[in-house]
Every structure is written in structure tokens, then in C-alpha cells.
Enzyme design. Structure first.
Site, PDB file in Angstrom:
ATOM      1  N   ASP A   1      66.370  44.287  88.435  1.00 40.25           N
ATOM      2  CA  ASP A   1      67.364  43.414  87.811  1.00 40.25           C
ATOM      3  C   ASP A   1      67.493  42.099  88.600  1.00 40.25           C
ATOM      4  O   ASP A   1      67.562  42.125  89.831  1.00 40.25           O
ATOM      5  CB  ASP A   1      68.709  44.155  87.801  1.00 40.25           C
ATOM      6  CG  ASP A   1      69.784  43.422  87.034  1.00 40.25           C
ATOM      7  OD1 ASP A   1      69.609  43.237  85.818  1.00 40.25           O
ATOM      8  OD2 ASP A   1      70.809  43.044  87.651  1.00 40.25           O
TER       9      ASP A   1
ATOM     10  N   GLU B   1      62.634  41.634  86.157  1.00 37.79           N
ATOM     11  CA  GLU B   1      63.373  40.783  85.223  1.00 37.79           C
ATOM     12  C   GLU B   1      63.568  39.481  85.989  1.00 37.79           C
ATOM     13  O   GLU B   1      64.465  39.356  86.808  1.00 37.79           O
ATOM     14  CB  GLU B   1      64.728  41.399  84.854  1.00 37.79           C
ATOM     15  CG  GLU B   1      65.456  40.572  83.805  1.00 37.79           C
ATOM     16  CD  GLU B   1      66.878  40.155  84.169  1.00 37.79           C
ATOM     17  OE1 GLU B   1      67.493  39.457  83.363  1.00 37.79           O
ATOM     18  OE2 GLU B   1      67.376  40.496  85.249  1.00 37.79           O
TER      19      GLU B   1
HETATM   20  C1  NOJ Z   1      70.434  41.480  83.752  1.00 35.95           C
HETATM   21  C2  NOJ Z   1      70.823  42.680  82.963  1.00 35.95           C
HETATM   22  O1  NOJ Z   1      69.842  42.948  82.006  1.00 35.95           O
HETATM   23  C3  NOJ Z   1      72.178  42.373  82.356  1.00 35.95           C
HETATM   24  O2  NOJ Z   1      72.548  43.335  81.408  1.00 35.95           O
HETATM   25  C4  NOJ Z   1      73.172  42.260  83.464  1.00 35.95           C
HETATM   26  O3  NOJ Z   1      74.414  41.861  82.927  1.00 35.95           O
HETATM   27  C5  NOJ Z   1      72.741  41.235  84.510  1.00 35.95           C
HETATM   28  N1  NOJ Z   1      71.354  41.327  84.845  1.00 35.95           N
HETATM   29  C6  NOJ Z   1      73.531  41.383  85.786  1.00 35.95           C
HETATM   30  O4  NOJ Z   1      73.152  42.538  86.475  1.00 35.95           O
END
Ligand code: NOJ
Length: 544
Positions: free
Chosen positions: A213, A278
Site C-alpha cells: 500500500d 501500489e
Molecule cells: C490505498 C488504498 O488502496 C486505499 O484504500 C487506502 O485508503 C489508502 N491507500 C491509504 O492506506
């Protein structure tokens, strides 16, 4: 008990992630085994045969760790445990054991940029006060202004408003997301050691990979310099630069040191353990820096998700992504939807038009070489739920920006006549978000064996993708000449050849010379020696 690794030596199978189909399970909305209206690990376990039959190779599970659930679990209070909402560690072990027995791999979410404010480290930091070693694990700073009453800089939360919150003793702490998600200080050795240990904890339990993440966020520029504008000063939100520009809190060069330390840990386990980032970076070239034999295996290609419904737009992002993947020696990851973005049926126009296009886009995506991520419910053609009552919306961004991601997070309809359509056990009426009445006909049961259903289209396409020699591998695509607005490309392996044609031209087209139809997203009709491919449809043809 940790499940036993399935292989003891590194094999060619270690490359499974290069062409895998990964199904994203948004845990709280997938399947509810204990009738509390929230999906859970036993719910996933019960539905594993469905996922095997769908034809996916792996599941990515969104965070199920102990959490106050301010940001649906992306606010972790204990990285080594399961939130009681979703079960416990025994449920996790049972789920992963069953998944592996069915040949499904498990990727879990790792949330290293920030903890929950309920994490013991943050509680200790607040209690210990300014200047303490406990505060060093986070990003605390003095404010500006005569009394320190202004935030330390102009950084903005991705969820809107300032990225800083002041605590009672006067210091401010950084949170790039919700105030309940304080950012960690990744220049602190204890933070690094802790996460390396957390990775090992889940690898020991048998996980096959991690989705990282905010993988671009852990290192902030030295001195925490201003961006120079924000919604308060110029009206432009800093987050508009995501994926387009540089920000001092994202994509700093030093972040790569973290992944260079993680990769040997992953490689020390058998069976091809992987990580997907991500990450958002200014250019595809900078994004590619996260990938490689000494860093992460993959990074999501959000440009594909962001492509508009036009042949030029798709062709451009596909070419760029494939060129980058050749340079870095790792396959592209194709994504159409996830739990943060409006579902693609709705992005492409909603209603019947949106669904037609979404089905065609699925055939386009599944014909491409690389790894494919499917977001739960897209195989049912679910649209975004646009009319959720505000009081039911739970996304923390909603309160700060008026924008909410709840509409793509509505629980999956499995069957039955009444909401929540089999989300829980028989007779269970609860679901944390309500499913619209129109979803009765979109449920898994309603679409199973139904000719022409989106679920059967996905099953057929995924079976062919796995079995057909021209699609199963990673051989390059060759674009074919077509009329404007039509995409056509060929995949060839040995004698086997598949051509994918997508009609975005606005009118029916006649397709000939590509062989026999394998699957189509809308009915094809024969015309002369060819087939009519209707508008907003895609089809695969084969020649052997
Ligand atoms: C990306 C995640 O996919 C999202 O759902 C989240 O709110 C943010 N990162 C913060 O962790």
C-alpha cells in the site's frame, strides 16, 4: 499453525505471477460467514471453490488485520493479528490451507506508510511527549507561526484538508491520509526492522505475496519542504499531481532502499513469493524503478484503468506499458477496477452501454500478456452504486472531500430473491452497505449457466486464456491494421494464433481473415466469409 510451504525448492513455477490472474477480494464485502453483515475469512474460505471455478490463480486480500476500521482496515493497529470482525489467525490458517489445496495463491496487503492512531507505537509517542524516542518513529514537527499554531508545511492529505494534526502539547504529526493514519518515519531503523519482521511473520504463515500500500510514500524529502500550492492557496489539490508530477512526500529516491532490503527476504522463501506495488510516479519510467530483480516484482499499471473508451487511448497505454515491461524485464499488471475507483461499467457510461463496454474491455485485458487483476464483482458486471444514502457512507474521505469510494464496495450478491442476496448465511439480512434491488439478477446464482451472462463470459475467457498456447504465455502482441476505432492484435506461439478485436468505432464492423471465433462479448453474426462484430464489443478468433 502456519501452513506448510508447497514447494521446497525454487522452480520455474516461481514465475507464476508473471501471467497470473489475481482476484482482488475486498474482505469486508466478499462473503459473510457469521451473519454480522461484514465479510470475513471463513466467508472467503467457503467461496474458494467459486474462485477456482472462475479460473483465477491467486487472491489479493485487502487488510484484515486488527484495526479500528477508520479507513476500512488501511489503519492497522496490530500487523500480526486478525481483526475479530474478520476472524482470527486460525481462520486465516484454515483459509490459506484450503486455498493452496485448490491451487490458489494468497497475496496479502501490507500497509507500511502509516499505522493506525490506535497502534501501541502511536499511543506511546503521544504519551512520551516532544523530543522523546517514541516520537521519532513517526513524523512529529513543530508548527509555524508565533505560537506554532500553523502546520509545519503546506502538505495536503490525500483525503482532503491539511496533512497535519496538532496534539495537546502543541506538536503536529503528519498523516498523508486520515488523522487516524499517522505516517511512520522510515528513516528510523526500528521501523525498518519491524516491517521486515512482519513480512516474515506472514511469509512463515504461507502467504505467496504482498500488495504494498502507498509503496511510493514511505520516504519524505529531507526538511519537509513546501509543495508551493494547495487547495487553500490556489484551489488546486496536491493529489491532482498523483501519477503526473513530483511531490516532496512521494516517490523519493531513498524509498528504493526499503525494497532492496525486502527483496532478499522474499527470495529466501521457496515457491516464488512476490510483491506488487501500489505506486504512483510522475512517469512510467519512474514507476518502472520499483520493479526489478532487486526490488519489487510488479507495480500496478493504473494508466490502463484511466484509459478512456477510445481505441487511441487504449492503444497508447498498452504500447507504453508493454515497452516499459520489456525494459524492466517484468510483465505489466493490467487493472480495470479496484476498491478505490469507480467501477468500470459506470466509468464507461453505466447502464447497458457501460456493461457492453466493460465486457469488451475484459476480453481486451485478458488477451494481453502479463498479470491481470480482477476486482471482485467485475465478473458479475456490477456497476458503481451511485445512490447510497450519505449517512451509510463510511469512506473517511467522504467527510473531508464529499467524494466517497463506498459505491464500489457494496457486498457481492451471491443469490436469492432479497437483499443482501446471499452475502451472509441463509436468512441473514445484514450487510454493511445495502445492495440495490437491481442486483438480484446480477447474482452469482442468477448468472451461473445463464447463456451470455457476464460471469459465464469471464469463466470462458479465463479458461481459454489459461489453456490456449497463444494466450497462456508472455509472447508479445502484434498490432494489425484496421479501420479507425477498431483495435486488433495478434498473439502467436508456435503454430497457435489468437487475434483479439475490439470495436470502439461507433458502428458495426465486419471482421474476416482471423479464423474461427473463440469467444465474444456480444453476439457475432456471420456475413459472407466474415463476422459482424457489433459496436462496443470484442471477440477472440483463433487459427492453428
Ligand atoms: C490505498 C488504498 O488502496 C486505499 O484504500 C487506502 O485508503 C489508502 N491507500 C491509504 O492506506
Amino acid at each position: 499453525m502456519a501452513s506448510a510451504p508447497r514447494t521446497t525448492s525454487r522452480t520455474a513455477d516461481d514465475d507464476w505471477w508473471r501471467s497470473a490472474v489475481v482476484y482482488q477480494v475486498y474482505v469486508r464485502s466478499f462473503a459473510d460467514a457469521n451473519s454480522d453483515g461484514v465479510g470475513d475469512l471463513q466467508g472467503i474460505r467457503q467461496r474458494l471453490p467459486y474462485l477456482r471455478d472462475l479460473g483465477v490463480d491467486a487472491l489479493w486480500l485487502t487488510p484484515f488485520y486488527t484495526s479500528p476500521q477508520v479507513d476500512a482496515g488501511y489503519d492497522v493497529a496490530d500487523y500480526r493479528n486478525v481483526d475479530p470482525l474478520f476472524g482470527d489467525l486460525t481462520d486465516f490458517d484454515e483459509m490459506i490451507t484450503d486455498a493452496h489445496a485448490l491451487g490458489l495463491r494468497i497475496i496479502v496487503d501490507m500497509v507500511p506508510n502509516h499505522t493506525s492512531s490506535a497502534h501501541p507505537w502511536f499511543a506511546a509517542a503521544l504519551a512520551a511527549g516532544p523530543g522523546s524516542p517514541e516520537r521519532e518513529r513517526y513524523l512529529f514537527a513543530e508548527g509555524k507561526g508565533e505560537q506554532g499554531e500553523l502546520p509545519p508545511n503546506d502538505w495536503e492529505s490525500i483525503f482532503g484538508g491539511p496533512a497535519w494534526t496538532r496534539v495537546v502539547d502543541g506538536q503536529w504529526y503528519l498523516h498523508l491520509f486520515d488523522p487516524a493514519q499517522p505516517d511512520l518515519n522510515w528513516r528510523h531503523p526500528e521501523v525498518r526492522a519491524e516491517f521486515e519482521d512482519v513480512l516474515r511473520f506472514w511469509l512463515d504463515r504461507g502467504v505467496d505475496g504482498f500488495r504494498i500500500d502507498v509503496a511510493h510514500g514511505m520516504i519524505k524529502a529531507e526538511g519537509l519542504p513546501d509543495v508551493g500550492f494547495n487547495s487553500m492557496t490556489t484551489g488546486q489539490r496536491q493529489s491532482e499531481l498523483l501519477g503526473k508530477g513530483r511531490l516532496p512526500y512521494f516517490d523519493q529516491d531513498e524509498v528504493h532502499d526499503i525494497y532492496r532490503a525486502w527483496r532478499p527476504i522474499l527470495d529466501s522463501y521457496p515457491g516464488g513469493r512476490m510483491a506488487v506495488a501500489e505506486a504512483w510516479a510522475e512517469t512510467p519510467q519512474r514507476l518502472a524503478r520499483y520493479i526489478g530483480p532487486d526490488e519489487l516484482h510488479q507495480a500496478f499499471s493504473f494508466d490502463f484503468l484511466d484509459a478512456t473508451w477510445s481505441a487511441d487511448s487504449f492503444r497508447k497505454v498498452i504500447d507504453t506499458a508493454l515497452a516499459e515491461s520489456t525494459i524492466v524485464g517484468a510483465p505489466t499488471t493490467w487493472v480495470l477496477s479496484n476498491h478505490d475507483r469507480q467501477r468500470h461499467v459506470t466509468r464507461y457510461g453505466d447502464g447497458e452501454v457501460g456493461l457492453r463496454r466493460a465486457r469488451a474491455a475484459a476480453l481486451l485485458m485478458f488477451a494481453l500478456p502479463g498479470c491481470v487483476y480482477v476486482y471482485q464483482g467485475e465478473e458479475l458486471g456490477l456497476p458503481e452504486v451511485l445512490d447510497l444514502p450519505d449517512e451509510l457512507r463510511q469512506d473517511p474521505a467522504f467527510r473531508r472531500t464529499g467524494e466517497s469510494r463506498d459505491g464500489c464496495r457494496v457486498p457481492i450478491p451471491w443469490g436469492g430473491e432479497l437483499p443482501p442476496y446471499g452475502f451472509g448465511p441463509d436468512g441473514s439480512e445484514l450487510s454493511w452497505l445495502p445492495a440495490p434491488a437491481t442486483w438480484r439478477s446480477l447474482s452469482v446464482a442468477a448468472q451461473t449457466a445463464a447463456p451470455g451472462s457476464t460471469l459465464e463470459l469471464y469463466r470462458t475467457a479465463l479458461r481459454i486464456r489459461h489453456e490456449h498456447p497463444a494466450l497462456a504465455g508472455l509472447d508479445a502482441i502484434t498490432w494489425l491494421e484496421t479501420e479507425p476505432g477498431v483495435l486488433a492484435f495478434r498473439r502467436t506461439t508456435g503454430d497457435a494464433e489468437v487475434t483479439c478485436v475490439v470495436n470502439i468505432s461507433g458502428a458495426d464492423v465486419t471482421v474476416r481473415g482471423y479464423g474461427r471465433p473463440l469467444v465474444a462479448s456480444a453476439d457475432l453474426t456471420e456475413r459472407g466469409d466474415g463476422h459482424v462484430l457489433p459496436v462496443d464489443a470484442a471477440a477472440w478468433f483463433e487459427r492453428r
